[in-house]
Every structure is written in structure tokens, then in C-alpha cells.
Design a protein around this motif. Structure first.
Motif, PDB file in Angstrom:
ATOM      1  N   ARG A   1       0.898  -1.238  -0.088  1.00  0.00           N
ATOM      2  CA  ARG A   1       0.086   0.032  -0.050  1.00  0.00           C
ATOM      3  C   ARG A   1       0.607   1.270  -0.068  1.00  0.00           C
ATOM      4  NH1 ARG A   1      -3.716  -2.042   4.716  1.00  0.00           N
ATOM      5  NH2 ARG A   1      -2.374  -3.855   4.303  1.00  0.00           N
ATOM      6  N   VAL A   2       2.052   1.349   0.797  1.00  0.00           N
ATOM      7  CA  VAL A   2       2.889   2.325   0.817  1.00  0.00           C
ATOM      8  C   VAL A   2       3.329   2.483  -0.640  1.00  0.00           C
ATOM      9  CG1 VAL A   2       5.224   3.099   1.524  1.00  0.00           C
ATOM     10  CG2 VAL A   2       3.373   2.306   3.281  1.00  0.00           C
ATOM     11  N   CYS A   3       3.945   1.667  -1.247  1.00  0.00           N
ATOM     12  CA  CYS A   3       4.426   1.610  -2.505  1.00  0.00           C
ATOM     13  C   CYS A   3       3.513   2.348  -3.604  1.00  0.00           C
ATOM     14  CB  CYS A   3       5.083   0.449  -3.263  1.00  0.00           C
ATOM     15  SG  CYS A   3       6.567   0.025  -2.175  1.00  0.00           S
ATOM     16  N   GLU A   4       2.297   1.730  -3.532  1.00  0.00           N
ATOM     17  CA  GLU A   4       1.174   2.240  -4.178  1.00  0.00           C
ATOM     18  C   GLU A   4       1.095   3.847  -4.068  1.00  0.00           C
ATOM     19  OE1 GLU A   4      -2.291  -0.322  -4.396  1.00  0.00           O
ATOM     20  OE2 GLU A   4      -3.461   1.389  -4.855  1.00  0.00           O
ATOM     21  N   LEU A   5       1.044   4.183  -2.751  1.00  0.00           N
ATOM     22  CA  LEU A   5       0.570   5.698  -2.391  1.00  0.00           C
ATOM     23  C   LEU A   5       1.821   6.421  -3.020  1.00  0.00           C
ATOM     24  CD1 LEU A   5      -0.835   7.726  -0.778  1.00  0.00           C
ATOM     25  CD2 LEU A   5       0.665   7.068   1.066  1.00  0.00           C
ATOM     26  N   LEU A   6       2.840   5.956  -2.808  1.00  0.00           N
ATOM     27  CA  LEU A   6       4.139   6.849  -3.215  1.00  0.00           C
ATOM     28  C   LEU A   6       4.693   6.443  -4.677  1.00  0.00           C
ATOM     29  CD1 LEU A   6       6.210   6.439   0.234  1.00  0.00           C
ATOM     30  CD2 LEU A   6       4.585   8.328  -0.463  1.00  0.00           C
ATOM     31  N   GLY A   7       3.961   5.648  -5.302  1.00  0.00           N
ATOM     32  CA  GLY A   7       4.411   5.350  -6.876  1.00  0.00           C
ATOM     33  C   GLY A   7       6.052   4.802  -6.767  1.00  0.00           C
ATOM     34  N   ALA A   8       6.137   4.046  -5.669  1.00  0.00           N
ATOM     35  CA  ALA A   8       7.557   3.419  -5.426  1.00  0.00           C
ATOM     36  C   ALA A   8       7.862   2.176  -6.130  1.00  0.00           C
ATOM     37  CB  ALA A   8       7.890   3.351  -3.957  1.00  0.00           C
ATOM     38  N   GLU A   9       8.786   1.760  -6.686  1.00  0.00           N
ATOM     39  CA  GLU A   9       9.158   0.695  -7.186  1.00  0.00           C
ATOM     40  C   GLU A   9       9.611  -0.404  -6.041  1.00  0.00           C
ATOM     41  OE1 GLU A   9      12.136   0.166 -10.216  1.00  0.00           O
ATOM     42  OE2 GLU A   9      12.016   2.406 -10.415  1.00  0.00           O
TER      43      GLU A   9
ATOM     44  N   LEU B   1      12.908   4.475   3.778  1.00  0.00           N
ATOM     45  CA  LEU B   1      11.660   5.163   4.315  1.00  0.00           C
ATOM     46  C   LEU B   1      10.298   4.137   3.930  1.00  0.00           C
ATOM     47  CD1 LEU B   1      10.388   7.662   4.950  1.00  0.00           C
ATOM     48  CD2 LEU B   1      10.454   8.583   2.905  1.00  0.00           C
ATOM     49  N   LEU B   2      10.529   3.419   3.021  1.00  0.00           N
ATOM     50  CA  LEU B   2       9.400   2.695   2.579  1.00  0.00           C
ATOM     51  C   LEU B   2       9.115   1.500   3.558  1.00  0.00           C
ATOM     52  CD1 LEU B   2      10.235   2.343  -1.363  1.00  0.00           C
ATOM     53  CD2 LEU B   2       8.800   3.895  -0.153  1.00  0.00           C
TER      54      LEU B   2
ATOM     55  N   GLN C   1      -3.476   9.610   4.088  1.00  0.00           N
ATOM     56  CA  GLN C   1      -4.320   8.221   3.241  1.00  0.00           C
ATOM     57  C   GLN C   1      -4.912   7.078   4.432  1.00  0.00           C
ATOM     58  OE1 GLN C   1      -4.111   7.796   0.086  1.00  0.00           O
ATOM     59  NE2 GLN C   1      -4.977   5.721   0.079  1.00  0.00           N
ATOM     60  N   PHE C   2      -4.100   6.800   5.368  1.00  0.00           N
ATOM     61  CA  PHE C   2      -4.259   5.772   6.297  1.00  0.00           C
ATOM     62  C   PHE C   2      -5.120   6.173   7.456  1.00  0.00           C
ATOM     63  CE2 PHE C   2      -0.508   4.445   3.951  1.00  0.00           C
ATOM     64  CZ  PHE C   2      -1.108   3.582   2.979  1.00  0.00           C
ATOM     65  N   SER C   3      -5.391   7.633   7.694  1.00  0.00           N
ATOM     66  CA  SER C   3      -6.063   8.128   8.686  1.00  0.00           C
ATOM     67  C   SER C   3      -5.464   7.843  10.180  1.00  0.00           C
ATOM     68  CB  SER C   3      -7.529   7.540   8.920  1.00  0.00           C
ATOM     69  OG  SER C   3      -8.029   7.822   7.630  1.00  0.00           O
ATOM     70  N   ILE C   4      -4.015   8.157  10.273  1.00  0.00           N
ATOM     71  CA  ILE C   4      -3.280   8.037  11.433  1.00  0.00           C
ATOM     72  C   ILE C   4      -2.675   9.237  11.674  1.00  0.00           C
ATOM     73  CG2 ILE C   4      -1.660   6.648  12.770  1.00  0.00           C
ATOM     74  CD1 ILE C   4      -2.038   4.325  10.523  1.00  0.00           C
TER      75      ILE C   4
END
Lengths: 504, 504
Positions: free
Chosen positions: B251-259, B296-297, B340-343
Motif C-alpha cells: 500500500r505504501v509503494c502504491e501511495l508513493l508510486g515507488a518500485e 523510508l518505505l 491516506q491511512f487516517s493515522i
């Protein structure tokens, strides 16, 4: 490395003298069952200090003492329990209480060796949690010892081999132990003696020193001199030293055309008192008031009295102003006295200079006319003002036989993975010309056989080199918890103490 | 100052840890019967350090411990007998063996006080030979403690009051004791915590730290994580942490567009293992490979898992590269995750920066955009790279009630004779504006009464000033061999520890 040494080591480097993260990491290793995995760390520095081309490695003996004494007391463990997170499993503290270095092996460059940046100087192998816990203490012990030893070597190179060098930086050092470490390793780096008595006591370094300005200024009149008499060397008949010296003072003033009115009586009293106490060891500081108008005249008068009584005064110390110019003037006066009063030894009395000497001003002494025989160095030597830290690091290179590497946002902080062997290549004349890093499993280079290598700095093109001799740079000095090799310190002294040295 | 402290003090500052000339002078005093003459020395520094306008005085407690433990053992005396000239009267060694500080009185500025150049900070009075013998040790104890304390205060001023400051210089300090002294006195100077466990143990300073790069690089795959399960906070049912975190990582990679292909599995394993060990204290170093492509990811994935399990991760540490730029990027990602994750807590996770911070780069942090909450400082703080020595001196000002003065070839080395009183003058708002030196026998200045004074620097014209309040700068802390006043350390902390501090 006997029991007494080890117990002192523990007081100097308590096992808790480390960074907290060593314990949090040790716990995480222990928690995941990895604490006993075999691991290898390397200790090295990234740049040669002081903008120079080399360093002298030091601190190995202190590291051995530390390894020998590495144990946690109940008190240590109770403190750790109070600062580690409450989630810490109580069994971890039992594990700590039993920990020692019985699984640790250390390969090290011998004490006092010339070494270079990026070459692994120590290899520490053993259980992952233990060799991790050792990091901070080993770095602390090697960093400053190597730095101050290298600094001393640079002062020695700047001074040349002729001059005697005295380390006298204790009062300006970064703490009492900093001062003691400085005295110890500046001797390894090429100094001849120290003012530090404890360093003499512990390490057998020659100690030297005679008097400070406070001694001179504590006297105000000749009435404070006691006894006022002294026997000639080997004799028992007392002679009135005050009258004798006053006579010499008159002749010296006449010889030099000096005004006796400017001479400080307290200074003469101080010199006389010291000469009475130590007639064989007379070396006063002569700039408490004025070198030319008082100190030098008083010195000559007392020294001439001592010569008449068949003692051999040692010389003078200059502690302020232009040391070179003053030393020339002082030597000129010594020569005049020598000639006038037919005392050959007078012209070669020692001149000691001490006044905020740096590596730069030490080098200047070789360019400017001067007559300084001994140089005392304090602040710039012991605190290493040009660069007060060496920046050694301790990096993981292997775990369970598999290489480990760190990348970094700063490329120079990336590490070279894998356990290495380090060979020093010597040319036909026996001079070292290259340190070769190989992986441990690679075959060792052989004398007279060409080997291809990749320079880590400068032109990185692959080169072929042929050594005349090859030696291993590091030795196994600690094997599975036991000191296995205690090599002698390699002294780099360019001059040897003479019989009449130190001047006391 | 109890018995245990004193015995440790003797090991840290052995009575022989001094310059040899203190003994040769002591002998000459003794030989001329002057050793018990009442004498007064002053301790001061000539220039404010680091090109600044002030210093913080420190080291008084160490001096008291040293005075309390000042004694020569038989072994000390035997060593001295071996290095002092053979002419030394054997009775002198009996005299040394009996010596202590029972005749010594110390007036001192309280620990942590803001002080200025040329003001006598300590006055040491007692028998001439004894107070002479104390010189080197007292200087050594005050010099570095005051220097590093002043350096810490400058870092604190440069940082402002908002940021937390962590001292972490032990590995780069000038010896083990240098590191311990640095931890102790940088805390007095305004730091919030130290990495040095022994400093926490001895002095109660808050300790902090989580992990080094070696911890991260020691892991290579998720198989090394053990146990791979964890219960939610306050719960007992184990959850598969690896699956949970892999889900969050996606989910984090998706949010940040990371590989996900550039993510280092060993780093994720290291973070997970640490989180399992210390779920309440998760603060990893995230630049072992690449902050943006991996560290960071991985952090976000593990931290989101911890939040889901109702733990509160603490934050991240950056240890290389452009800390300001990276901290902004990291905070941006924290905010995105938070939203995004409401935290809500995710956006205010701590960012710790540690990368060769100097006073200059600390001040730069206030000019450049950054999100750094905590700064760790090592080398530049503890070794005081800008000026690694303070240059305190110890000068004789009175013997048998009569003033003493030293002239010098260097005019600034001349001393001001006579025993002095030092008054701090305060203005109507209670701010100190002038330190007034008087001779002891002069009347004390009074509040609201004009007094004429001669500035020692700048415009030396006589001035008239009227203080609103007057206080004595020095206190009598040691009276004829007994500690008479043990004042509390004056902490200059601008921030107070919070409940959740230190981050462990």
C-alpha cells in the motif's frame, strides 16, 4: 597483561562506557536468536589525519586490556534494566551477566606501525552480539591514541632528529586520561620525554622538568635563601654562596655592560635556592621578569658559582616572546662567559624553548637562526589542534560467512564487503610501497611474482606490481578470549637518551 | 562527596598525574624551609573560547574530589625517589608521604556559571608547597570540563530551545575519560541526553539510542526474523507480522508510486526484528542503503503495522547526505501516510539527524527548511574542533600576605598581583553587566552606590558604575581540608525532558 593491569583497565574503560544502542541492538539480536552468529567487523579510518599522507596506529594494548576485562557486574546489569524499555525480556539480563570475550578473536596492526587511510587496521571476529557491543570502546581507545601518536610523529619530522622533544601537555589535555594517553603515545610517536609523572610511573617514560614562573615569583629577597651556604662538589666545607654569586654577578654585568639596578633580587634568590637544592640539575626559567635585564644575568652568576664549586649546571628555559631571537642572544652570552672565564662547558649549556609550539612553528625552527636544544610542546601536541579527531569507524563486513556492505547517501561512507587479508608489499630496498587488500579466500601474493591490483584512490586503472617481499600487516593478537601475541611497541625514536638525560 | 567517590577520584586523577617540576619546586621550597608559607594561586583563562564572548565554568566537583583524595602512597614516593636527583634529602620523601590538603582552602565560581576571560575563577590558598603541587591537576580538571560545557552551550544557542540535542561523541573523544567528561558537561551546557551509558549510570543523565547501520546490514532476508509473529498491544493472540507488513509495504509503494524491486529485504528484516524486540521504541536508521528507494518505505510499512497493532512507533534517524532536504521529504511522506491511512500521529513522528554536525551546521538548521526534531552531535562537540583547549592558567598572586607578579616578554602573560575579591554587578532587571575585581582588603561595592572602575579590555578609561545588586561570584567550597559547600549544578537546560523521553 596481568591481573592488576586488567583490574585497572576495567576502571579506565568500564564495560558500560559505550553507546546505549549497542545494548538495544544486542537485545534485538538476542531476541531473534542471532546473537551467536559468527560476525566480523573491521576498524579503519577514512582519511589520513592533519592533511598528511600517513598515520601511526596505536591503542592495541589498551584494546587487549579492555577485551580481557570485558564483563558486566550486577550493578551494571541493574542499571541497564532501568534504562532499557520495560518490554525487555528479563532473561536477556542473565545473558549479559554471563557475557565475556571468550569467543572473540582480534587481528591487529602492531602498535606504532605506519598505516594509511581505508586499510582495515583491526579485524574483530566473534559472536555477533559481543563484537557489536565492543564497537564504541575499541573506537575510543584507538582513535585518540593513533591520532596523538601520529601528531607526535609529525612534530618529530618537523623538528628533525637533532632536537630533544619534551611533551608537557597534561594541563591542557582533554581530561586526566587524555593527558596520560597523550604522554604515552607521543613517546611512541617520537618524543624523548614527558613532564607527566604518572606516565613515567606507569610506562617507564623518561620524565623531565625543573621550575615554573610561580617558583621564581614566590621569592622576593635574598633573605629567603636558606641555607645560604654550600660545599663544593665532593667537599664538606661550606662556602658563602650569596657572596660568591654576588661577586660573579658583578663580573657578568661588567662583561655585558649591564645595569645591576634592573636585576630582580627575588629571581636571584629563587635561582640560588634551586641551585642549593639541586646543584647538579640547575635549569631555571629565565623570563619571569626580563631575560636580558635580569634572568640571563642571574643565571650566569649562579651557573658560574656552580662551576667554581665544581658542579655542572644544565642550562636555561625560555617560555615567552621570540624564542629564536632570544636563544641566539643567550648563546652569545654563554660564549662570552665561556671565553672570558675560561669555562668551555659554558658555551654548550642547554637552551630549552617552550611557548605554544605548533607543528608549523616547530618546522620554522629549521628555517630561522636559533640555538634551541630542547623543545617542550603542550597544547597543540596533546589536543591535536589541527584536527582533534581521527574518525576511525567500525564496520560489519561479514555475518555467517556471507559478506556485508553498507551503501550511503555519502559515497565515501559506503563500505567494502567481505573479510580481508592485508599485505604490505616491500620493494628491493625493503621499503614498503603498497598495502594490498585481498579477500581472505584469495591466494596470498608472493615475493617476486607480479600481482594485478586496483588502486582505491587516484588513478583507479588496474595495475601490475611485483613486490620483492610481502608481509602480513596484521597479526592475530587475541584468540578466542586469550591474548596470543603481545608484540613490543615499535618506537620511532630518532634520537636516543644520553647519559645525562633527562635534565634532572 | 562520600568515601566511594573519593576512592574513584584517586584512580581517575592519581596524585602523580602532574608535572615533574611540581616536585622539584616542592623540594626546593622544602629545602629552604618555605614549604609552609601561606600562598595564594588564582586559576583563570586569558581569552573567551571559540572566538566568543563567554564561557561556562565547570569542573569544580572534580577538583573537590581530587583535593579530598590527594595523598601519596608508598609506591608513589618510591617512584619519585627513583626519578628525583640523587641529591634529594630522604626526609623530603617522609614529608611527601604525610602530605594532604588539610591546609588548603578553595574559593570557586559555582559549577555551570557564565564566566569571562581574565576573571579569577578559583582561588587556592594554603601551604606554598601543597598549593604548588595542585596546579597541573586542577588545571587539567577545569580546562576541558569548562571548554566542552561552553561548546555545548554554543550548540544549544545555535539550535534554539525547540530541538532536542543528543550528545553521542564517545567514540571520537580524546580517550575514555574525555568521552565521559564530555557527556557529563555537555549535559550541564544544555544538551538533553547522551548515548553514553556510563554517563547515565554515574551522573543520572538521560540516555538514548536505538540502532547502527551494522544492525541493519547484518540482516539479509526475512527468514532471519524470529519470531515472525507478534500480539497486538495488550492482547495475547499472535499475528503474522511478516504478512501484515508486506501488505502495508504494498500500500505504501502504491501511495508513493515507488518500485518495490529496489526495496532491500534485509533492511525490512532488520526493522521487523527491532520492532518485535521493542514495539514501543521503534526508531530505525533509514539510510543504510537508500532513504527514498528502501529505508523510508520499509519504515512506513513496519510503522503502519505497529500502529495497526496499537503500538506507537517513535520515528526515524538520518545519518548521511543532506539532512535538511531529506527530512522535508520524509515529513512529506509521513503526512501522506497520515492522511491516506487516517493515522494522525504518523505525521508527527520524530526525525533524528546525525551527520558530522558542527556549531555552524547547527545554526544553518535555523535558516534552511527542515523537519529535524532531534539532532545528535559527536566529534565537533566533544573534541571542540574549533578550539580544542581553553588555556586556563594558575598563577601565584600572594605569598606571606605580600602580592606577587610575573612580567613577561608577552605582555598578555603578565599577571595582576594580589589576592582578589570578585563581584558580579547586576542591573535593575537583575541581569549581570560587569564583574568587578577588587583587592580583598578593599571595601565591597554596595547596591545603588556608584563605584569607579578600570576596564581591563577596550576603552581603559576609568568609569563610574552603579549596580542595582551585587553578588560575590565565588564561594568558599573547601575549607582547610573539608568540603564546605557542595552547590547544585546550575543546569542551563532550555527544554525539559518530556514524559516519553528519551526515545526508548
Amino acid at each position: 597483561v596481568n591481573a592488576i593491569d586488567t583490574s585497572c583497565a576495567h576502571l579506565r574503560v568500564p564495560t558500560l562506557l559505550t553507546d546505549l544502542y549497542q545494548f538495544t541492538m544486542a537485545y534485538a539480536y538476542w531476541r531473534s536468536g542471532r546473537h551467536n552468529e559468527p560476525a566480523v567487523f573491521e576498524l579503519f579510518f577514512r582519511d589520513n589525519p592533519f592533511g598528511g599522507g600517513f598515520s601511526l596506529f596505536s591503542g592495541m594494548h589498551d584494546c587487549l586490556l579492555f577485551l580481557q576485562s570485558f564483563r558486566f557486574t550486577d550493578e551494571d546489569v541493574e542499571y541497564l534494566r532501568s534504562v532499557l524499555p520495560p518490554a525487555t525480556d528479563p532473561a536477556f539480563f542473565l545473558f549479559l551477566r554471563e557475557l565475556d570475550c571468550s569467543g572473540v578473536t582480534l587481528h591487529s596492526v602492531p602498535e606504532g606501525t605506519v598505516v594509511f587511510a581505508r586499510v582495515p587496521l583491526m579485524e574483530v571476529s566473534g559472536p555477533l552480539a559481543v563484537v557489536q557491543l565492543l564497537e564504541t570502546s575499541l573506537l575510543c581507545l584507538v582513535n585518540y591514541a593513533s591520532l596523538v601518536c601520529s601528531n607526535a610523529a609529525r612534530f618529530r619530522l618537523a623538528a628533525g632528529s637533532r632536537r630533544k622533544l619534551l611533551e608537557m601537555g597534561l594541563r591542557r589535555a582533554q581530561g586526566p586520561d587524555g593527558g596520560l594517553t597523550a604522554s604515552r603515545y607521543t613517546y611512541v610517536g617520537g618524543f624523548d620525554m614527558t613532564s607527566n609523572v604518572q606516565a613515567g610511573f606507569l610506562f617507564g617514560i623518561p620524565v623531565a622538568g625543573t621550575m615554573a614562573h610561580s617558583y621564581v615569583t614566590s621569592f622576593s629577597s635574598l633573605e629567603e635563601v636558606w641555607p645560604q651556604v654550600m660545599a663544593a662538589n665532593g667537599d664538606h666545607d661550606n662556602i658563602d654562596l650569596i657572596s660568591l654569586t654576588k661577586g660573579w654577578l658583578g663580573r657578568v654585568c661588567e662583561l655585558l655592560g649591564a645595569e645591576s639596578g634592573k636585576i630582580h633580587e627575588g629571581e636571584l634568590a629563587a635561582f640560588l635556592s634551586y641551585a642549593i637544592a639541586y646543584p647538579h640539575n640547575f635549569l631555571p626559567v629565565i623570563d619571569s621578569y626580563s631575560v636580558t635585564c635580569s634572568g640571563l644575568l642571574n643565571f650566569c652568576a649562579v651557573a658560574l658559582s656552580l662551576f667554581e664549586l665544581e658542579y655542572s649546571p644544565l642550562g636555561v628555559r625560555l617560555d615567552s616572546g621570540d624564542l629564536c631571537r632570544q636563544s641566539v642572544e643567550v648563546r652569545h652570552v654563554f660564549r662570552l662567559c665561556s671565553e672570558q672565564f675560561s669555562i668551555p662547558a659554558f658555551q654548550s649549556l642547554l637552551i630549552v624553548g617552550t611557548n605554544n609550539i605548533s607543528e608549523y612553528s616547530m618546522a620554522e625552527l629549521n628555517k630561522k637562526e636559533n640555538e634551541i636544544d630542547v623543545v617542550g610542546v603542550g597544547t597543540h601536541l596533546v589536543t591535536c589542534t589541527r584536527q582533534p579527531s581521527l574518525g576511525c569507524v567500525y564496520k560489519l563486513v561479514e555475518v555467517r560467512g556471507s559478506p556485508r556492505m553498507k551503501f550511503s547517501e555519502d559515497p565515501e561512507k559506503s563500505t567494502v564487503p567481505g573479510r580481508k587479508a592485508v599485505y604490505r608489499m616491500l620493494d628491493t630496498e625493503g621499503h614498503p610501497f603498497l598495502d594490498l587488500l585481498c579477500l581472505c579466500e584469495e591466494p596470498a601474493p608472493k615475493a617476486c611474482v607480479a600481482v594485478r591490483c586496483h588502486p582505491v584512490v587516484g588513478n583507479k586503472t588496474c595495475q601490475s606490481i611485483t613486490p620483492s617481499q610481502v608481509s602480513c600487516l596484521r597479526l592475530e593478537v587475541y584468540t578466542k578470549g586469550q591474548v596470543s601475541l603481545l608484540d613490543p611497541v615499535q618506537h620511532t625514536h630518532t634520537s636516543q637518551p644520553e647519559d645525562d638525560w633527562p635534565p634532572l
